[in-house]
Design an enzyme around this catalytic site. Structure first.
Site, short mmCIF file in Angstrom:
data_model
loop_
_atom_site.label_atom_id
_atom_site.label_comp_id
_atom_site.label_asym_id
_atom_site.label_seq_id
_atom_site.Cartn_x
_atom_site.Cartn_y
_atom_site.Cartn_z
N HIS A 99 0.90 -1.28 -0.11
CA HIS A 99 -0.03 -0.01 0.04
C HIS A 99 0.90 1.16 -0.01
O HIS A 99 1.97 1.53 0.75
CB HIS A 99 -1.02 -0.03 1.06
N HIS A 101 0.93 5.02 1.06
CA HIS A 101 0.66 6.10 2.03
C HIS A 101 0.63 7.45 1.40
O HIS A 101 1.57 7.78 0.68
CB HIS A 101 1.16 6.51 3.28
P1 AMP Z 1 1.82 0.13 7.23
O1 AMP Z 1 2.21 0.40 8.62
O2 AMP Z 1 2.53 0.93 6.06
O3 AMP Z 1 1.61 -1.44 7.02
O4 AMP Z 1 0.57 0.56 7.24
C1 AMP Z 1 -0.93 0.11 7.45
C2 AMP Z 1 -1.90 1.15 7.57
O5 AMP Z 1 -2.88 0.37 7.48
C3 AMP Z 1 -1.94 1.79 9.15
O6 AMP Z 1 -1.71 3.30 8.83
C4 AMP Z 1 -3.39 1.61 9.58
O7 AMP Z 1 -3.99 2.72 10.14
C5 AMP Z 1 -4.09 1.27 8.33
N1 AMP Z 1 -5.28 0.29 8.39
C6 AMP Z 1 -5.35 -0.78 8.89
N2 AMP Z 1 -6.54 -1.35 8.95
C7 AMP Z 1 -7.37 -0.48 8.25
C8 AMP Z 1 -8.81 -0.30 7.88
N3 AMP Z 1 -9.60 -1.45 8.18
N4 AMP Z 1 -9.12 0.61 7.26
C9 AMP Z 1 -8.30 1.80 6.94
N5 AMP Z 1 -6.91 1.77 7.50
C10 AMP Z 1 -6.48 0.58 8.02
#
Ligand code: AMP
Ligand code: ZN
Length: 138
Positions: A99, A101
Site C-alpha cells: 500500500h 500512503h
Molecule cells: P503500514 O504500517 O505501512 O503497514 O500501514 C498500515 C496502515 O493501515 C496503518 O496506517 C493503519 O492505520 C491502516 N489500516 C489498518 N486497517 C485499516 C482499515 N480497516 N481501514 C483503513 N486503514 C487501515
C-alpha cells in the site's frame, strides 16, 4: 488472498471510506491518520511486496497517489504531501498487502519523520553503488 484485510477492503467485503477506484487500484482513508485525509492506495490484486507488482500497476499506484495528494492540497489547503511505502516488516510494514500512503502535510503540522543522515567512509559510496548494480534486475 483469503485472509488479507486489504483484499477484503478492495472487494467491498470489509467497509472502507473510498476516495478512488479503477480497474487496477483502490484508494481509501487510513483509519488512524497521521493527518486527517491520510489515504492508502492499494493494488486490487494481492501482492505482499512492491517487488512483485507489475510495472503498469505500480505506475498507476504512484500516479493515483500523487493526484490524491494534489486533490488534498487543492481542497484542504495542505502545503504538501508525503508518498510512503513500507516494504517489509523491518521497514514498518504492518499490513502485508502492498500500500502507498498519501500523507497530507502542513508546514506547522508538528509531525517529524526522524530522518537521520549518516556519513559514508571514503570509497564506500562507490562500493555500495557497484553492489546495487551487480544485483539489479529490471
Ligand atoms: P503500514 O504500517 O505501512 O503497514 O500501514 C498500515 C496502515 O493501515 C496503518 O496506517 C493503519 O492505520 C491502516 N489500516 C489498518 N486497517 C485499516 C482499515 N480497516 N481501514 C483503513 N486503514 C487501515
Ligand atoms: Zn491482499
Amino acid at each position: 488472498m483469503a485472509d488479507c484485510i486489504f483484499c477484503k477492503i478492495a472487494q467491498g467485503a470489509i467497509p472502507s471510506v473510498k476516495v478512488y477506484e479503477d480497474d487496477l487500484v483502490y484508494a481509501f482513508l487510513d483509519i488512524s491518520p497521521i493527518n486527517k485525509g491520510h489515504v492508502l492506495v492499494i493494488p486490487k490484486e494481492h501482492h505482499e511486496s512492491s517487488s512483485t507488482v507489475p510495472e503498469a500497476v505500480a505506475g498507476r499506484l504512484f500516479h493515483v497517489g500523487s493526484r490524491i495528494g494534489i486533490a488534498l492540497k487543492r481542497k484542504f489547503d495542505w502545503d504538501g504531501f508525503n508518498l510512503h511505502l513500507a516494504d517489509g516488516t523491518a521497514a514498518g510494514q504492518v499490513v502485508m498487502h502492498v500500500h502507498l500512503h498519501v500523507v497530507p502535510r502542513g508546514v506547522d503540522d508538528q509531525f517529524h519523520w526522524n530522518w537521520r543522515q549518516l556519513k559514508y567512509d571514503d570509497g564506500e559510496m562507490a562500493a555500495i553503488a557497484d553492489g546495487i548494480k551487480e544485483k539489479f534486475v529490471f
